[in-house]
Motif scaffolding. Structure first.
Motif, PDB file in Angstrom:
ATOM      1  N   MET A 161       0.847  -1.197   0.000  1.00 56.62           N
ATOM      2  CA  MET A 161       0.000   0.000   0.000  1.00 56.62           C
ATOM      3  C   MET A 161       0.881   1.246   0.000  1.00 56.62           C
ATOM      4  O   MET A 161       1.819   1.349   0.788  1.00 56.62           O
ATOM      5  CB  MET A 161      -0.914  -0.002   1.238  1.00 56.62           C
ATOM      6  CG  MET A 161      -1.897   1.150   1.289  1.00 56.62           C
ATOM      7  SD  MET A 161      -3.204   1.070   0.038  1.00 56.62           S
ATOM      8  CE  MET A 161      -4.204  -0.267   0.706  1.00 56.62           C
ATOM      9  N   SER A 162       0.609   2.184  -0.885  1.00 52.79           N
ATOM     10  CA  SER A 162       1.428   3.390  -0.971  1.00 52.79           C
ATOM     11  C   SER A 162       1.031   4.388   0.110  1.00 52.79           C
ATOM     12  O   SER A 162      -0.063   4.319   0.684  1.00 52.79           O
ATOM     13  CB  SER A 162       1.272   4.031  -2.351  1.00 52.79           C
ATOM     14  OG  SER A 162      -0.072   4.428  -2.561  1.00 52.79           O
ATOM     15  N   THR A 163       1.950   5.316   0.393  1.00 55.24           N
ATOM     16  CA  THR A 163       1.698   6.352   1.393  1.00 55.24           C
ATOM     17  C   THR A 163       2.038   7.731   0.815  1.00 55.24           C
ATOM     18  O   THR A 163       2.751   7.835  -0.186  1.00 55.24           O
ATOM     19  CB  THR A 163       2.534   6.132   2.665  1.00 55.24           C
ATOM     20  OG1 THR A 163       3.929   6.222   2.328  1.00 55.24           O
ATOM     21  CG2 THR A 163       2.249   4.763   3.281  1.00 55.24           C
ATOM     22  N   THR A 164       1.528   8.758   1.464  1.00 55.82           N
ATOM     23  CA  THR A 164       1.831  10.138   1.085  1.00 55.82           C
ATOM     24  C   THR A 164       2.407  10.866   2.292  1.00 55.82           C
ATOM     25  O   THR A 164       1.799  10.880   3.365  1.00 55.82           O
ATOM     26  CB  THR A 164       0.575  10.866   0.590  1.00 55.82           C
ATOM     27  OG1 THR A 164       0.121  10.265  -0.629  1.00 55.82           O
ATOM     28  CG2 THR A 164       0.864  12.348   0.329  1.00 55.82           C
ATOM     29  N   LEU A 165       3.575  11.456   2.105  1.00 52.22           N
ATOM     30  CA  LEU A 165       4.230  12.233   3.149  1.00 52.22           C
ATOM     31  C   LEU A 165       3.861  13.700   2.961  1.00 52.22           C
ATOM     32  O   LEU A 165       3.932  14.231   1.840  1.00 52.22           O
ATOM     33  CB  LEU A 165       5.749  12.065   3.049  1.00 52.22           C
ATOM     34  CG  LEU A 165       6.598  12.836   4.070  1.00 52.22           C
ATOM     35  CD1 LEU A 165       6.385  12.268   5.470  1.00 52.22           C
ATOM     36  CD2 LEU A 165       8.080  12.779   3.682  1.00 52.22           C
ATOM     37  N   SER A 166       3.446  14.369   4.023  1.00 52.79           N
ATOM     38  CA  SER A 166       3.107  15.787   3.930  1.00 52.79           C
ATOM     39  C   SER A 166       3.773  16.569   5.053  1.00 52.79           C
ATOM     40  O   SER A 166       4.032  16.035   6.140  1.00 52.79           O
ATOM     41  CB  SER A 166       1.586  15.992   3.968  1.00 52.79           C
ATOM     42  OG  SER A 166       1.049  15.569   5.207  1.00 52.79           O
ATOM     43  N   LEU A 167       4.063  17.829   4.759  1.00 47.21           N
ATOM     44  CA  LEU A 167       4.623  18.750   5.747  1.00 47.21           C
ATOM     45  C   LEU A 167       3.488  19.625   6.246  1.00 47.21           C
ATOM     46  O   LEU A 167       2.894  20.384   5.472  1.00 47.21           O
ATOM     47  CB  LEU A 167       5.726  19.603   5.112  1.00 47.21           C
ATOM     48  CG  LEU A 167       6.311  20.743   5.955  1.00 47.21           C
ATOM     49  CD1 LEU A 167       6.826  20.241   7.296  1.00 47.21           C
ATOM     50  CD2 LEU A 167       7.421  21.450   5.183  1.00 47.21           C
ATOM     51  N   GLN A 168       3.164  19.519   7.532  1.00 49.95           N
ATOM     52  CA  GLN A 168       2.018  20.228   8.102  1.00 49.95           C
ATOM     53  C   GLN A 168       2.479  21.277   9.105  1.00 49.95           C
ATOM     54  O   GLN A 168       3.536  21.147   9.731  1.00 49.95           O
ATOM     55  CB  GLN A 168       1.063  19.230   8.758  1.00 49.95           C
ATOM     56  CG  GLN A 168       0.514  18.215   7.764  1.00 49.95           C
ATOM     57  CD  GLN A 168      -0.388  17.167   8.399  1.00 49.95           C
ATOM     58  OE1 GLN A 168      -0.651  17.192   9.605  1.00 49.95           O
ATOM     59  NE2 GLN A 168      -0.875  16.234   7.589  1.00 49.95           N
ATOM     60  N   ILE A 169       1.675  22.327   9.234  1.00 50.28           N
ATOM     61  CA  ILE A 169       1.990  23.501  10.047  1.00 50.28           C
ATOM     62  C   ILE A 169       0.921  23.666  11.112  1.00 50.28           C
ATOM     63  O   ILE A 169      -0.272  23.555  10.819  1.00 50.28           O
ATOM     64  CB  ILE A 169       2.026  24.778   9.171  1.00 50.28           C
ATOM     65  CG1 ILE A 169       2.827  24.563   7.884  1.00 50.28           C
ATOM     66  CG2 ILE A 169       2.521  25.972   9.981  1.00 50.28           C
ATOM     67  CD1 ILE A 169       4.262  24.178   8.070  1.00 50.28           C
ATOM     68  N   ARG A 170       1.352  23.942  12.340  1.00 51.23           N
ATOM     69  CA  ARG A 170       0.363  24.225  13.382  1.00 51.23           C
ATOM     70  C   ARG A 170      -0.258  25.598  13.113  1.00 51.23           C
ATOM     71  O   ARG A 170       0.449  26.598  13.019  1.00 51.23           O
ATOM     72  CB  ARG A 170       1.001  24.198  14.773  1.00 51.23           C
ATOM     73  CG  ARG A 170      -0.042  24.249  15.909  1.00 51.23           C
ATOM     74  CD  ARG A 170       0.605  24.408  17.268  1.00 51.23           C
ATOM     75  NE  ARG A 170       1.463  23.307  17.617  1.00 51.23           N
ATOM     76  CZ  ARG A 170       1.064  22.156  18.171  1.00 51.23           C
ATOM     77  NH1 ARG A 170      -0.232  21.980  18.421  1.00 51.23           N
ATOM     78  NH2 ARG A 170       1.922  21.209  18.472  1.00 51.23           N
ATOM     79  N   LYS A 171      -1.565  25.633  12.949  1.00 52.41           N
ATOM     80  CA  LYS A 171      -2.229  26.872  12.540  1.00 52.41           C
ATOM     81  C   LYS A 171      -2.049  28.005  13.544  1.00 52.41           C
ATOM     82  O   LYS A 171      -1.962  29.178  13.167  1.00 52.41           O
ATOM     83  CB  LYS A 171      -3.721  26.617  12.316  1.00 52.41           C
ATOM     84  CG  LYS A 171      -4.030  25.653  11.183  1.00 52.41           C
ATOM     85  CD  LYS A 171      -5.530  25.415  11.070  1.00 52.41           C
ATOM     86  CE  LYS A 171      -5.874  24.388  10.011  1.00 52.41           C
ATOM     87  NZ  LYS A 171      -7.339  24.138   9.938  1.00 52.41           N
ATOM     88  N   SER A 172      -1.997  27.670  14.826  1.00 52.19           N
ATOM     89  CA  SER A 172      -1.912  28.697  15.861  1.00 52.19           C
ATOM     90  C   SER A 172      -0.476  29.140  16.139  1.00 52.19           C
ATOM     91  O   SER A 172      -0.249  30.135  16.822  1.00 52.19           O
ATOM     92  CB  SER A 172      -2.535  28.178  17.163  1.00 52.19           C
ATOM     93  OG  SER A 172      -1.824  27.041  17.629  1.00 52.19           O
ATOM     94  N   ARG A 173       0.511  28.399  15.610  1.00 51.97           N
ATOM     95  CA  ARG A 173       1.924  28.745  15.827  1.00 51.97           C
ATOM     96  C   ARG A 173       2.695  28.281  14.606  1.00 51.97           C
ATOM     97  O   ARG A 173       3.100  27.122  14.502  1.00 51.97           O
ATOM     98  CB  ARG A 173       2.443  28.096  17.107  1.00 51.97           C
ATOM     99  CG  ARG A 173       3.785  28.646  17.563  1.00 51.97           C
ATOM    100  CD  ARG A 173       4.081  28.357  19.023  1.00 51.97           C
ATOM    101  NE  ARG A 173       4.071  26.937  19.331  1.00 51.97           N
ATOM    102  CZ  ARG A 173       3.309  26.383  20.285  1.00 51.97           C
ATOM    103  NH1 ARG A 173       2.490  27.132  20.999  1.00 51.97           N
ATOM    104  NH2 ARG A 173       3.355  25.089  20.523  1.00 51.97           N
ATOM    105  N   LEU A 174       2.886  29.197  13.653  1.00 46.29           N
ATOM    106  CA  LEU A 174       3.362  28.815  12.329  1.00 46.29           C
ATOM    107  C   LEU A 174       4.779  28.263  12.316  1.00 46.29           C
ATOM    108  O   LEU A 174       5.192  27.639  11.340  1.00 46.29           O
ATOM    109  CB  LEU A 174       3.261  30.014  11.374  1.00 46.29           C
ATOM    110  CG  LEU A 174       1.866  30.590  11.161  1.00 46.29           C
ATOM    111  CD1 LEU A 174       1.909  31.730  10.144  1.00 46.29           C
ATOM    112  CD2 LEU A 174       0.884  29.509  10.714  1.00 46.29           C
ATOM    113  N   GLY A 175       5.510  28.448  13.405  1.00 46.27           N
ATOM    114  CA  GLY A 175       6.855  27.881  13.473  1.00 46.27           C
ATOM    115  C   GLY A 175       6.875  26.396  13.775  1.00 46.27           C
ATOM    116  O   GLY A 175       7.914  25.740  13.625  1.00 46.27           O
ATOM    117  N   ASP A 176       5.751  25.832  14.210  1.00 43.80           N
ATOM    118  CA  ASP A 176       5.684  24.402  14.531  1.00 43.80           C
ATOM    119  C   ASP A 176       5.336  23.596  13.284  1.00 43.80           C
ATOM    120  O   ASP A 176       4.334  23.891  12.612  1.00 43.80           O
ATOM    121  CB  ASP A 176       4.614  24.131  15.596  1.00 43.80           C
ATOM    122  CG  ASP A 176       4.999  24.667  16.954  1.00 43.80           C
ATOM    123  OD1 ASP A 176       6.107  25.221  17.086  1.00 43.80           O
ATOM    124  OD2 ASP A 176       4.181  24.556  17.885  1.00 43.80           O
TER     125      ASP A 176
END
Length: 372
Positions: free
Chosen positions: A1-16
Motif C-alpha cells: 500500500m502506498s503512502t503520502t508524506l506531507s509537511l504540516q503547520i500548526r495553525k496557531s503557531r506557524l513555526g511548529d
C-alpha cells in the motif's frame, strides 16, 4: 500500500511543523493520483498561512486535524494513476498543491490546456486556485524553466494584476508608488511593471541589508530604508502598496504621508508583526484595502476576453522572466531541497525571512530528485 508524506503547520503557531505519513486510499472513478515532484516556497506561501483562516487557504488541502494545516504551494506534478478517461498517466501538470509527495484530483471542465479540480470541498473556493495547467498545451511552460515558473509565475501574475489595477484606477491620482518589502519577488515584479509606466515614480522600501540588492535590480527609481521615510516630502501624492504586512510600518506611512491617496495591502512577509498595534489601530488617511487578485482577473477577463487576457499576460511574463533570469546579472537563482527534514529547514528559513533575496527555494518531499 502506498503512502503520502506531507509537511504540516500548526495553525496557531506557524513555526511548529510535523511530517505526516498517511496511507493512500483507493481512487474513485474519475479521480487521478499525482506525484508532486517540486514546488516553490516563498514569502507568498507564508502569507497563505498567516491568512489561512481569514481567506480560507487552509481549506484547499485539509489534514483531518483542525489544529494542523497544509500550506498551498505552486509547482509541478506528474499523473501516476488515473481513473479518468481524459487524463493520461504520465501527464505533466502545473498548479496548486499541498506540501506533500502526492495528491488526488477529481478533474472536471477539461480542455486541451487545463482542467479544474472538482473536489466537493473546493467548490466554493476561488476558481483561480482550482485550475491545473496541462504542460503540453500551456503557453507559459518550457521544460527547462520549471524552477522559474514555480518561483515566479503565481507571484508575477499577482504583480501584473496589481500594476493593471493601479493603471485601471489612474493610480488614484498619485504618481509616486511606495512598495514595502521591496526585495520580495512580488514587489519587484510589480516594480518591473510599474517602471514601464510613463510618469510613475517607483520607490522601494526595504531593510538596510537589502538596499544594495534592490538598487541592483534597476526597477526602482529610488530605494529607501524603512527608517528613512522622511527623505520623501510628507505631502507627496502617493500610493502605498504593502507587501510586508508590517503593522507598525503601515501606521508610520499613514501618519507621515498627508498625500497618501490609496493604501493597498498585498500580503504578510513580516508575519510576526501582522498582529502588531499598527495592523489593528485606526489609521490616518485612507483605509488599508486588501488586494484580491482573482477579482481583477474576473474583471479583465470579462472586459478583454480570455484569449486577450492570456496574450497580454504571456507577453508580460516573457519580458519579466527574460530579465529576472538574465545570465549576466540574474535576480534569482534556485536552491533545491529534497526530503522531509530539508523541507522543514527551508520552511523555517523562509518563515524567518532570512537569507539571500537572490535565492529561490525549490522543495520536494521526495528524498531524491524524480521522486525515487
Amino acid at each position: 500500500m502506498s503512502t503520502t508524506l506531507s509537511l504540516q503547520i500548526r495553525k496557531s503557531r506557524l513555526g511548529d511543523t510535523r511530517l505526516d505519513d498517511s496511507t493512500d486510499t483507493p481512487l474513485a472513478d474519475g479521480q487521478v493520483r499525482v506525484r508532486i515532484d517540486s514546488f516553490a516556497l516563498t514569502s507568498n506561501n507564508i502569507t497563505y498561512a498567516a491568512f489561512g483562516d481569514a481567506m480560507s487557504y487552509w481549506r484547499f488541502f485539509p489534514t483531518g486535524d483542525e489544529a494542523w494545516g497544509n500550506i498551498p504551494v505552486w509547482g509541478f506534478a506528474s499523473v501516476v494513476q488515473s481513473l479518468h478517461p481524459g487524463v493520461a498517466v504520465g501527464e505533466r501538470l502545473y498548479g496548486y498543491w499541498p506540501m506533500a509527495t502526492g495528491a488526488v484530483l477529481s478533474p472536471t471542465r477539461l480542455s486541451p490546456e487545463r482542467f479544474a479540480d472538482g473536489a466537493a470541498h473546493r467548490a466554493e473556493l476561488p476558481a483561480v486556485y482550482n485550475q491545473y495547467f496541462r504542460c503540453n498545451a500551456d503557453p507559459l511552460y518550457t521544460a527547462d524553466s520549471e524552477d522559474t515558473q514555480a518561483l515566479l509565475r503565481p507571484l508575477f501574475i499577482t504583480s501584473w494584476l496589481i500594476d493593471d489595477f493601479m493603471a485601471d484606477n489612474d493610480f488614484f491620482g498619485a504618481r509616486t508608488m511606495l512598495l514595502s518589502s521591496a526585495s520580495s519577488k512580488t514587489a519587484y515584479g510589480t516594480a518591473f511593471q510599474l517602471h514601464q509606466r510613463e510618469g510613475i515614480e517607483v520607490v522601494g522600501l526595504t531593510s538596510a541589508a537589502n538596499v544594495g540588492y534592490c538598487e541592483s535590480l534597476g526597477c526602482y527609481h529610488r530605494v529607501l530604508r524603512y527608517d528613512a521615510l522622511d527623505e520623501l516630502p510628507a505631502d507627496t501624492p502617493c500610493v502605498y502598496i504593502d507587501f510586508a504586512g508590517n503593522g507598525a510600518l503601515r501606521e508610520a506611512i499613514h501618519a507621515r504621508f498627508t498625500g497618501l491617496r490609496y493604501s493597498c495591502a498585498i500580503g504578510g512577509t513580516h508575519v510576526e508583526e501582522l498582529a502588531s498595534k499598527g495592523a489593528t489601530r485606526e489609521l490616518a488617511g485612507p483605509r488599508a484595502t486588501l488586494f484580491f487578485a482573482p477579482a481583477q482577473i474576473k474583471k479583465r477577463t470579462a472586459e478583454w476576453g480570455a484569449e486577450e487576457f492570456s496574450r497580454r499576460m504571456v507577453a508580460a511574463w516573457q519580458a519579466f522572466t527574460a530579465r529576472a533570469t538574465d545570465a549576466a546579472s540574474p535576480w534569482l537563482r534556485a536552491e533545491h531541497h529534497h526530503g522531509g527534514a530539508a523541507a522543514q529547514a527551508a520552511y523555517r528559513q523562509v518563515l524567518a525571512g532570512k537569507g539571500d533575496p537572490r535565492t529561490g527555494h525549490i522543495l520536494s518531499l521526495h528524498a531524491h530528485p524524480g521522486g525515487l
